[in-house]
Write a protein that holds these residues in place. Structure first.
Motif, PDB file in Angstrom:
ATOM      1  N   GLU A   1      48.652  26.686  33.605  1.00  0.00           N
ATOM      2  CA  GLU A   1      47.204  28.402  34.199  1.00  0.00           C
ATOM      3  C   GLU A   1      46.802  28.535  35.299  1.00  0.00           C
ATOM      4  OE1 GLU A   1      47.577  29.786  31.430  1.00  0.00           O
ATOM      5  OE2 GLU A   1      47.972  29.190  29.631  1.00  0.00           O
ATOM      6  N   PRO A   2      46.688  29.443  35.862  1.00  0.00           N
ATOM      7  CA  PRO A   2      46.115  29.809  37.166  1.00  0.00           C
ATOM      8  C   PRO A   2      44.775  30.882  37.677  1.00  0.00           C
ATOM      9  CG  PRO A   2      47.519  31.586  36.361  1.00  0.00           C
ATOM     10  CD  PRO A   2      47.774  30.426  35.033  1.00  0.00           C
TER      11      PRO A   2
ATOM     12  N   ALA B   1      44.378  34.054  43.992  1.00  0.00           N
ATOM     13  CA  ALA B   1      46.129  34.778  43.425  1.00  0.00           C
ATOM     14  C   ALA B   1      46.265  34.737  42.350  1.00  0.00           C
ATOM     15  CB  ALA B   1      45.849  33.911  45.142  1.00  0.00           C
ATOM     16  N   GLY B   2      45.652  34.352  41.391  1.00  0.00           N
ATOM     17  CA  GLY B   2      46.529  33.596  39.922  1.00  0.00           C
ATOM     18  C   GLY B   2      47.877  33.372  40.145  1.00  0.00           C
ATOM     19  N   ILE B   3      47.747  32.205  40.870  1.00  0.00           N
ATOM     20  CA  ILE B   3      49.274  32.271  41.040  1.00  0.00           C
ATOM     21  C   ILE B   3      49.422  30.716  41.012  1.00  0.00           C
ATOM     22  CG2 ILE B   3      51.136  31.747  42.922  1.00  0.00           C
ATOM     23  CD1 ILE B   3      50.794  34.250  44.211  1.00  0.00           C
ATOM     24  N   ARG B   4      48.497  29.999  41.284  1.00  0.00           N
ATOM     25  CA  ARG B   4      48.919  28.702  41.237  1.00  0.00           C
ATOM     26  C   ARG B   4      47.787  27.375  40.251  1.00  0.00           C
ATOM     27  NH1 ARG B   4      49.217  29.681  46.614  1.00  0.00           N
ATOM     28  NH2 ARG B   4      51.628  28.067  47.972  1.00  0.00           N
ATOM     29  N   ALA B   5      48.350  26.546  39.471  1.00  0.00           N
ATOM     30  CA  ALA B   5      47.594  26.171  38.411  1.00  0.00           C
ATOM     31  C   ALA B   5      47.220  25.021  38.219  1.00  0.00           C
ATOM     32  CB  ALA B   5      49.068  26.187  37.213  1.00  0.00           C
TER      33      ALA B   5
ATOM     34  N   THR C   1      54.575  37.982  37.723  1.00  0.00           N
ATOM     35  CA  THR C   1      53.046  37.220  39.014  1.00  0.00           C
ATOM     36  C   THR C   1      53.195  37.948  39.943  1.00  0.00           C
ATOM     37  OG1 THR C   1      53.862  34.986  38.573  1.00  0.00           O
ATOM     38  CG2 THR C   1      52.519  35.666  37.108  1.00  0.00           C
ATOM     39  N   GLY C   2      54.154  37.566  40.955  1.00  0.00           N
ATOM     40  CA  GLY C   2      54.842  37.694  42.036  1.00  0.00           C
ATOM     41  C   GLY C   2      54.107  39.516  42.223  1.00  0.00           C
ATOM     42  N   GLN C   3      54.499  39.869  41.899  1.00  0.00           N
ATOM     43  CA  GLN C   3      54.589  41.592  42.173  1.00  0.00           C
ATOM     44  C   GLN C   3      53.326  42.191  41.745  1.00  0.00           C
ATOM     45  OE1 GLN C   3      56.801  41.123  43.942  1.00  0.00           O
ATOM     46  NE2 GLN C   3      57.003  43.746  43.366  1.00  0.00           N
ATOM     47  N   PHE C   4      52.288  41.161  40.601  1.00  0.00           N
ATOM     48  CA  PHE C   4      51.190  42.080  40.315  1.00  0.00           C
ATOM     49  C   PHE C   4      49.766  41.345  41.025  1.00  0.00           C
ATOM     50  CE2 PHE C   4      53.070  44.334  37.345  1.00  0.00           C
ATOM     51  CZ  PHE C   4      52.894  45.711  37.136  1.00  0.00           C
ATOM     52  N   GLY C   5      50.089  39.680  41.192  1.00  0.00           N
ATOM     53  CA  GLY C   5      49.206  38.821  42.065  1.00  0.00           C
ATOM     54  C   GLY C   5      48.337  38.797  41.150  1.00  0.00           C
ATOM     55  N   ASN C   6      46.901  38.759  42.857  1.00  0.00           N
ATOM     56  CA  ASN C   6      46.504  38.570  41.426  1.00  0.00           C
ATOM     57  C   ASN C   6      45.134  39.743  39.935  1.00  0.00           C
ATOM     58  OD1 ASN C   6      44.836  41.011  42.946  1.00  0.00           O
ATOM     59  ND2 ASN C   6      43.371  40.292  43.774  1.00  0.00           N
ATOM     60  N   LEU C   7      46.241  40.362  40.244  1.00  0.00           N
ATOM     61  CA  LEU C   7      45.966  41.428  39.180  1.00  0.00           C
ATOM     62  C   LEU C   7      46.744  40.409  37.418  1.00  0.00           C
ATOM     63  CD1 LEU C   7      45.938  45.312  40.506  1.00  0.00           C
ATOM     64  CD2 LEU C   7      43.978  43.647  39.278  1.00  0.00           C
TER      65      LEU C   7
ATOM     66  N   LEU D   1      28.434  39.158  42.783  1.00  0.00           N
ATOM     67  CA  LEU D   1      27.835  40.288  43.420  1.00  0.00           C
ATOM     68  C   LEU D   1      27.813  40.128  44.215  1.00  0.00           C
ATOM     69  CD1 LEU D   1      24.189  40.845  41.283  1.00  0.00           C
ATOM     70  CD2 LEU D   1      26.051  42.498  41.454  1.00  0.00           C
ATOM     71  N   ASP D   2      28.014  39.227  45.026  1.00  0.00           N
ATOM     72  CA  ASP D   2      28.237  39.089  46.664  1.00  0.00           C
ATOM     73  C   ASP D   2      29.726  39.115  46.663  1.00  0.00           C
ATOM     74  OD1 ASP D   2      25.816  37.008  46.860  1.00  0.00           O
ATOM     75  OD2 ASP D   2      26.241  35.216  46.558  1.00  0.00           O
ATOM     76  N   SER D   3      30.963  38.694  46.328  1.00  0.00           N
ATOM     77  CA  SER D   3      31.986  39.575  46.900  1.00  0.00           C
ATOM     78  C   SER D   3      32.339  40.407  46.004  1.00  0.00           C
ATOM     79  CB  SER D   3      32.940  37.571  46.127  1.00  0.00           C
ATOM     80  OG  SER D   3      33.151  37.816  44.794  1.00  0.00           O
ATOM     81  N   MET D   4      31.630  40.786  44.853  1.00  0.00           N
ATOM     82  CA  MET D   4      31.607  42.114  43.665  1.00  0.00           C
ATOM     83  C   MET D   4      33.210  42.483  43.131  1.00  0.00           C
ATOM     84  SD  MET D   4      30.353  45.062  46.875  1.00  0.00           S
ATOM     85  CE  MET D   4      30.613  46.713  45.028  1.00  0.00           C
ATOM     86  N   THR D   5      33.881  40.632  42.961  1.00  0.00           N
ATOM     87  CA  THR D   5      34.556  40.739  42.454  1.00  0.00           C
ATOM     88  C   THR D   5      34.607  40.119  40.990  1.00  0.00           C
ATOM     89  OG1 THR D   5      34.726  38.262  43.322  1.00  0.00           O
ATOM     90  CG2 THR D   5      36.130  40.055  44.790  1.00  0.00           C
TER      91      THR D   5
END
Length: 510
Positions: free
Chosen positions: A119-120, A125-129, A305-311, A371-375
């Motif tokens: 699971e990533p 970046a939502g890629i490496r697991a 995953t490659g196209q949508f990346g962190n989403l 809050l710091d990174s707003m992510t």
């Protein structure tokens, strides 16, 4: 890495100095890889691939998997255990992908297992697991009930928002054949991961899922444990007792639908090499969002995953959650689970409870907003908050949130008569959007929509303060251990305390 066909899941990147990086690949062997230098055209950057990351840990894992193979129940299990070992020894994810094809074919095992870089969720970046391991024992009675749903899957797929007259009533953005997956209810014996999931749908490789199939598991004892934990206080006191009574069954079947029909549906529009498409490129299908022919799709070599990346991970979870929620008012479906208006837990009450949970989960998700990174720090949290925002924005009052800042109290209010007429419609609209963006690789439109929906505005930041003030203790899972003495296996359980968790891990000796 793409250019050299190196899969990223079992790698990490180390910066040595300016313009000099190392890609570390997890493996037991320290031998030099076939491609040591990853040349970047027209760039001063030098990248080197190194094997042997986590070698000591993986060597222990391989030794134990080889021992486990002696007790495998069939040839398929022996084969994927051997493929696990080869992959962990060499670092080859092509071999690991082969293990997933074999694992999917091992239907209804009495002892289920999942190992590998799976699971990533922890990767920004939502890629490496991260590596995880699960060993669990199947529950035959619970699994039999899930099999009824699997057998009727096609019927309910035809009720999803993208269904149309084509493709036997499922529409062109759905697979022609829904391969009934192996669907088991299991009880985890040992689960090593940063997130202990209530349900799992694997493998994560979409090409394997479309060509070979997938497996679903519901981790029943994990879900039972969560239902007994301290709850978030976002339901009015007058409704809390009834809410608690219905929470577990609503949650259980929501997860079931999430895994089977959420992660198990959808057809990617793909262009393969040599101008080969899995749809009619001369007359592309019409997009139900605008009624026009689709003009985006996955080009050769492109992946979800490659196209949508962190989403990608959050979108995938959000879409699956929406499928489950969208179907949780279907009388025929709920009757299949044993819920009618005459049953002890009425079907309509279960649906009402689910909408309450949508509100509660959306609010508690704010505790994972940085809050710091707003992510967003967690893919599921972003998904749950987006669903709450959708209902607040588009359901015409089906769901509301009351905020008493002085008392530090948030209350979710669901207008029961509006669930079918307005709540379901709002969720269906969101589900259709995410589904179409995903199927057609429409990244930009998806990013615009999802980032707007998951935006935390000033009012929600005030909600977040109250959420943090009401945050219950974190959910901690204490796990049993097994010990072998001759021919006897002893199960040792521990007290559900911090001390019990520490003791269980010390005595696990890992």
């Amino acid at each position: 890495m793409d250019a050299y066909s190196i899969w990223p899941e079992n790698t990490r990147v180390r910066k040595i100095e300016e313009n000099k990086f190392e890609v570390l690949q997890a493996s037991v062997t320290l031998t030099e890889p076939t491609v040591a230098s990853l040349t970047i055209p027209d760039s001063p950057t030098k990248v080197t691939l190194l094997c042997g990351d986590h070698a000591a840990e993986l060597e222990k894992i391989c030794t134990n998997l080889a021992e486990a193979a002696k007790y495998a129940a069939n040839d398929s299990q022996r084969k994927f255990l051997a493929e696990y070992i080869e992959s962990f020894e060499t670092g080859s994810l092509d071999v690991y992908r082969d293990s997933q094809r074999t694992w999917v074919a091992d239907k209804a095992p009495k002892v289920e297992n999942i190992f590998g870089f799976v699971e990533p969720y922890r990767d920004p970046a939502g890629i490496r697991a991260e590596f995880e391991g699960l060993v669990a024992i199947a529950d035959a009675e619970e699994t039999q009930l899930l099999s009824k749903l699997v057998e009727n899957s096609d019927k309910f797929i035809r009720r999803l928002p993208w269904a149309s007259s084509e493709n036997n009533g499922k529409g062109v953005f759905e697979k022609s054949l829904f391969e009934p997956p192996d669907f088991s209810s299991i009880h985890a014996l040992a689960y090593c991961s940063s997130i202990i999931f209530p349900g799992i749908n694997l493998p994560n490789y979409n090409d394997i899922r479309q060509d070979v199939g997938f497996k679903n598991v519901i981790i029943a004892n994990r879900m039972t444990a969560e239902s007994t934990a301290m709850q978030w206080s976002f339901i009015d006191e007058s409704e809390m007792e009834v809410f608690q009574k219905h929470k577990y069954p609503a949650y259980y079947w929501w997860v079931v639908l999430h895994e089977l029909l959420g992660h198990g549906t959808g057809k990617m529009m793909i262009e393969k090499p040599a101008n080969n498409f899995n749809f009619d490129a001369t007359s592309p299908p019409l997009n139900p969002l605008d009624g026009k022919p689709i003009n985006t799709w996955y080009k050769p070599g492109q992946t979800w995953t490659g196209q949508f990346g962190n989403l990608a991970t959050s979108l995938d979870e959000c879409r699956a959650e929406l499928v489950g929620a969208y179907l949780m008012d279907d009388p025929e479906l709920l009757a299949l689970f044993g819920f009618t208006e005459e049953s002890t837990i009425r079907a309509s009450d279960l649906t009402y409870n689910l909408y309450q949970q949508l509100g509660v989960d959306g609010l508690r998700a704010l505790s994972n907003y940085n809050l710091d990174s707003m992510t967003w720090g967690q893919a599921h949290s972003r998904a749950h908050f987006s669903m709450l925002r959708c209902l607040l924005r588009d359901s015409q009052g089906c769901l509301k949130v009351q905020h008493d800042r002085e008392a530090k109290k948030l209350t979710v209010i669901v207008d029961r008569p509006k669930i079918i007429s307005h709540g379901k419609k709002a969720l269906g609209g969101m589900l259709l959007r995410l589904h179409m963006y995903r199927c057609t690789a429409d990244v930009q439109a998806c990013r615009d929509y999802y980032e707007d929906l998951s935006h935390v505005d000033e009012e929600c930041l005030k909600w977040r303060q109250t959420v943090i003030a009401n945050k219950p203790p974190p959910l901690l899972n204490v796990q049993a251990n097994t010990f072998i003495d001759g021919d006897t296996v002893t199960l040792k359980e521990y007290e559900p305390t911090i001390e019990g968790i520490i003791k269980s891990w010390v005595e696990r000796d890992v």
